[in-house]
Design an enzyme around this catalytic site. Structure first.
Site, PDB file in Angstrom:
ATOM      1  N   TYR A 113       0.783  -1.058   0.056  1.00 23.71           N
ATOM      2  CA  TYR A 113       0.091   0.134  -0.055  1.00 23.71           C
ATOM      3  C   TYR A 113       1.109   1.202   0.159  1.00 23.71           C
ATOM      4  CZ  TYR A 113      -3.518   3.232   1.418  1.00 23.71           C
ATOM      5  OH  TYR A 113      -4.371   4.333   1.624  1.00 23.71           O
ATOM      6  N   LYS A 158       0.689   4.135  -2.872  1.00 21.51           N
ATOM      7  CA  LYS A 158       0.331   5.329  -2.752  1.00 21.51           C
ATOM      8  C   LYS A 158       1.331   6.215  -2.776  1.00 21.51           C
ATOM      9  CE  LYS A 158      -3.816   5.840  -1.728  1.00 21.51           C
ATOM     10  NZ  LYS A 158      -4.701   6.148  -2.441  1.00 21.51           N
TER      11      LYS A 158
END
Length: 90
Positions: free
Chosen positions: A68, A72
């Site tokens: 993640y 991101k």
């Protein structure tokens, strides 16, 4: 505006390739697809704004979220140079 994302939390040494790949693909493909869908319109009208959401996990990381965080971090600045004006103006 792109606010798409999924989570597949897991410590890095236990993370599967499928979990890493799924998170990275959803986040980066969403950024690409949003940018690509608007590119022709923005170039034609010589203006436009893309908003890609990110989080602190992408900037400073978070426990058990390597996939993640990586996704991101990259989706924070996906705008391709071809969308920028050729006259050097912002």
């Amino acid at each position: 505006m792109n606010n798409v994302g999924i989570l597949r939390d897991g410590f890095f040494h236990k993370m599967t390739y499928d979990d890493f790949d799924a998170v990275v693909k959803v986040h980066l493909y969403a950024a690409f697809n949003t940018s690509r869908a608007t590119a022709d319109y923005f170039r034609e009208q010589q203006s436009g704004a893309l908003v890609h959401m990110t989080s602190t996990s992408g900037l400073i990381g978070n426990s058990a979220q390597a996939n993640y965080s990586a996704a991101k971090r990259k989706s924070a600045a996906p705008t391709p140079p071809t969308l920028r004006r050729s006259d050097g103006a912002p």
